[in-house]
Design a protein around this motif. Structure first.
Motif, PDB file in Angstrom:
ATOM      1  N   ASN A  31       0.824  -1.200   0.000  1.00 43.53           N
ATOM      2  CA  ASN A  31       0.000   0.000   0.000  1.00 43.53           C
ATOM      3  C   ASN A  31       0.866   1.261   0.000  1.00 43.53           C
ATOM      4  N   GLY A  32       0.378   2.267  -0.675  1.00 42.67           N
ATOM      5  CA  GLY A  32       0.966   3.578  -0.510  1.00 42.67           C
ATOM      6  C   GLY A  32       0.670   4.078   0.900  1.00 42.67           C
ATOM      7  N   ILE A  33       1.610   4.780   1.493  1.00 49.37           N
ATOM      8  CA  ILE A  33       1.461   5.278   2.860  1.00 49.37           C
ATOM      9  C   ILE A  33       1.544   6.798   2.851  1.00 49.37           C
ATOM     10  N   GLY A  34       0.705   7.419   3.632  1.00 48.31           N
ATOM     11  CA  GLY A  34       0.739   8.873   3.761  1.00 48.31           C
ATOM     12  C   GLY A  34       0.811   9.288   5.215  1.00 48.31           C
ATOM     13  N   TRP A  35       1.387  10.448   5.421  1.00 49.28           N
ATOM     14  CA  TRP A  35       1.370  11.095   6.738  1.00 49.28           C
ATOM     15  C   TRP A  35       0.476  12.331   6.619  1.00 49.28           C
ATOM     16  N   PHE A  36      -0.383  12.497   7.603  1.00 49.66           N
ATOM     17  CA  PHE A  36      -1.245  13.659   7.689  1.00 49.66           C
ATOM     18  C   PHE A  36      -1.124  14.240   9.085  1.00 49.66           C
ATOM     19  N   ARG A  37      -1.571  15.467   9.253  1.00 53.72           N
ATOM     20  CA  ARG A  37      -1.539  16.061  10.584  1.00 53.72           C
ATOM     21  C   ARG A  37      -2.770  16.917  10.804  1.00 53.72           C
ATOM     22  N   GLN A  38      -3.103  17.070  12.065  1.00 57.55           N
ATOM     23  CA  GLN A  38      -4.265  17.880  12.414  1.00 57.55           C
ATOM     24  C   GLN A  38      -3.943  18.693  13.651  1.00 57.55           C
ATOM     25  N   ALA A  39      -3.980  20.006  13.488  1.00 66.34           N
ATOM     26  CA  ALA A  39      -3.779  20.923  14.596  1.00 66.34           C
ATOM     27  C   ALA A  39      -5.137  21.270  15.200  1.00 66.34           C
ATOM     28  N   ALA A  96      -1.419   6.708   7.379  1.00 64.96           N
ATOM     29  CA  ALA A  96      -2.548   6.034   6.760  1.00 64.96           C
ATOM     30  C   ALA A  96      -2.074   5.227   5.569  1.00 64.96           C
ATOM     31  N   ALA A  97      -2.799   4.164   5.292  1.00 57.43           N
ATOM     32  CA  ALA A  97      -2.486   3.309   4.150  1.00 57.43           C
ATOM     33  C   ALA A  97      -3.593   3.429   3.116  1.00 57.43           C
ATOM     34  N   SER A  98      -3.166   3.545   1.871  1.00 57.10           N
ATOM     35  CA  SER A  98      -4.119   3.648   0.772  1.00 57.10           C
ATOM     36  C   SER A  98      -4.390   2.275   0.168  1.00 57.10           C
ATOM     37  N   ARG A  99      -5.510   2.151  -0.497  1.00 52.27           N
ATOM     38  CA  ARG A  99      -5.782   0.923  -1.237  1.00 52.27           C
ATOM     39  C   ARG A  99      -4.989   0.892  -2.538  1.00 52.27           C
ATOM     40  N   PHE A 100      -4.369   1.997  -2.890  1.00 51.20           N
ATOM     41  CA  PHE A 100      -3.529   2.071  -4.081  1.00 51.20           C
ATOM     42  C   PHE A 100      -2.056   1.966  -3.721  1.00 51.20           C
ATOM     43  N   ALA A 101      -1.248   1.641  -4.729  1.00 53.35           N
ATOM     44  CA  ALA A 101       0.192   1.514  -4.500  1.00 53.35           C
ATOM     45  C   ALA A 101       0.834   2.868  -4.191  1.00 53.35           C
ATOM     46  N   TYR A 102       0.179   3.927  -4.639  1.00 52.29           N
ATOM     47  CA  TYR A 102       0.652   5.289  -4.350  1.00 52.29           C
ATOM     48  C   TYR A 102      -0.528   6.223  -4.445  1.00 52.29           C
ATOM     49  N   ALA A 103      -0.776   6.965  -3.402  1.00 47.94           N
ATOM     50  CA  ALA A 103      -1.975   7.797  -3.368  1.00 47.94           C
ATOM     51  C   ALA A 103      -1.697   9.285  -3.307  1.00 47.94           C
ATOM     52  N   GLY A 104      -0.470   9.664  -2.980  1.00 43.88           N
ATOM     53  CA  GLY A 104      -0.168  11.083  -2.888  1.00 43.88           C
ATOM     54  C   GLY A 104      -1.000  11.761  -1.819  1.00 43.88           C
ATOM     55  N   GLU A 105      -1.493  12.959  -2.116  1.00 46.32           N
ATOM     56  CA  GLU A 105      -2.194  13.740  -1.109  1.00 46.32           C
ATOM     57  C   GLU A 105      -3.695  13.532  -1.091  1.00 46.32           C
ATOM     58  N   SER A 106      -4.181  12.584  -1.863  1.00 45.49           N
ATOM     59  CA  SER A 106      -5.617  12.373  -1.962  1.00 45.49           C
ATOM     60  C   SER A 106      -6.130  11.634  -0.730  1.00 45.49           C
ATOM     61  N   ILE A 107      -6.579  12.369   0.258  1.00 44.81           N
ATOM     62  CA  ILE A 107      -6.951  11.780   1.543  1.00 44.81           C
ATOM     63  C   ILE A 107      -8.093  10.778   1.413  1.00 44.81           C
ATOM     64  N   SER A 108      -8.946  10.953   0.416  1.00 43.37           N
ATOM     65  CA  SER A 108     -10.109  10.077   0.278  1.00 43.37           C
ATOM     66  C   SER A 108      -9.728   8.659  -0.102  1.00 43.37           C
ATOM     67  N   THR A 109      -8.514   8.456  -0.589  1.00 52.77           N
ATOM     68  CA  THR A 109      -8.082   7.115  -1.014  1.00 52.77           C
ATOM     69  C   THR A 109      -7.386   6.336   0.089  1.00 52.77           C
ATOM     70  N   TYR A 110      -7.260   6.930   1.257  1.00 54.14           N
ATOM     71  CA  TYR A 110      -6.614   6.249   2.383  1.00 54.14           C
ATOM     72  C   TYR A 110      -7.696   5.568   3.228  1.00 54.14           C
ATOM     73  N   ASN A 111      -7.558   4.267   3.365  1.00 55.34           N
ATOM     74  CA  ASN A 111      -8.596   3.477   4.020  1.00 55.34           C
ATOM     75  C   ASN A 111      -8.278   3.104   5.461  1.00 55.34           C
ATOM     76  N   TYR A 112      -6.992   3.006   5.766  1.00 52.72           N
ATOM     77  CA  TYR A 112      -6.577   2.508   7.076  1.00 52.72           C
ATOM     78  C   TYR A 112      -5.772   3.594   7.785  1.00 52.72           C
ATOM     79  N   TRP A 113      -6.146   3.871   9.023  1.00 52.70           N
ATOM     80  CA  TRP A 113      -5.511   4.958   9.770  1.00 52.70           C
ATOM     81  C   TRP A 113      -4.939   4.453  11.080  1.00 52.70           C
TER      82      TRP A 113
END
Length: 123
Positions: A31-39, A96-113
Motif C-alpha cells: 500500500n501507498g502510505i501517507g502522513w497527515f496532521r491535524q492541529a 494512513a495506508a491507501s488501497r492504491f500503490a501510491y496515493a499522494g495527497e488524496s486523503i479520500s483514497t486512504y482506508n486505514y488509519w
C-alpha cells in the motif's frame, strides 16, 4: 493493515523528530502510505506520501525540504524524519495506508488509519 504511529514528543523550534508507522499485519504492505496532521481547530492536512516500493514520494509545500519520508519494507515500517521543526508543525500526526500503490495527497483514497502521535514544537 494495522498501523501504529509512534515517535512524537516535545521539541524546541529548530529541532528534529523521527516518526514511525509500523504495519503490524503479517503480510508485507503493498500500500501507498501517507502522513497527515491535524492541529487544534483545523482540518486534517496532507504532509507526505510514499509509494509501496519507496520509488515515489511527495510533500506538502509547508514541509518540503525539511521532512523526509522513507520506508523499510523488511520492517514493514514507514518513517517521517522531521528536521528544522517550526512552531506551526505542532499537531497530531497520523499515518494512513491507501488501497492504491501510491496515493499522494488524496486523503479520500486512504482506508486505514493509525491512532496518531502528538508533536509539540515550542518556540
Amino acid at each position: 493493515v494495522q498501523l501504529q504511529a509512534s515517535g512524537g514528543g516535545s521539541v524546541q523550534a529548530g529541532g528534529s523528530l523521527r516518526l514511525s508507522c509500523a504495519n503490524s499485519s503479517r503480510t508485507s504492505s503493498n500500500n501507498g502510505i501517507g502522513w497527515f496532521r491535524q492541529a487544534p481547530g483545523k482540518e486534517r492536512e496532507f504532509v507526505a506520501a510514499i509509494s509501496w516500493n519507496g520509488a515515489s514520494t511527495s510533500y506538502s509545500a509547508s514541509v518540503k525540504g525539511r521532512f523526509t519520508i522513507s520506508r523499510d519494507r523488511s520492517k514493514n515500517t514507514v518513517y517521517l524524519q522531521m528536521d528544522s521543526l517550526k512552531f506551526e508543525d505542532t499537531a497530531v500526526y497520523y499515518c494512513a495506508a491507501s488501497r492504491f500503490a501510491y496515493a499522494g495527497e488524496s486523503i479520500s483514497t486512504y482506508n486505514y488509519w493509525g491512532q496518531g502521535t502528538q508533536v509539540t514544537v515550542s518556540s
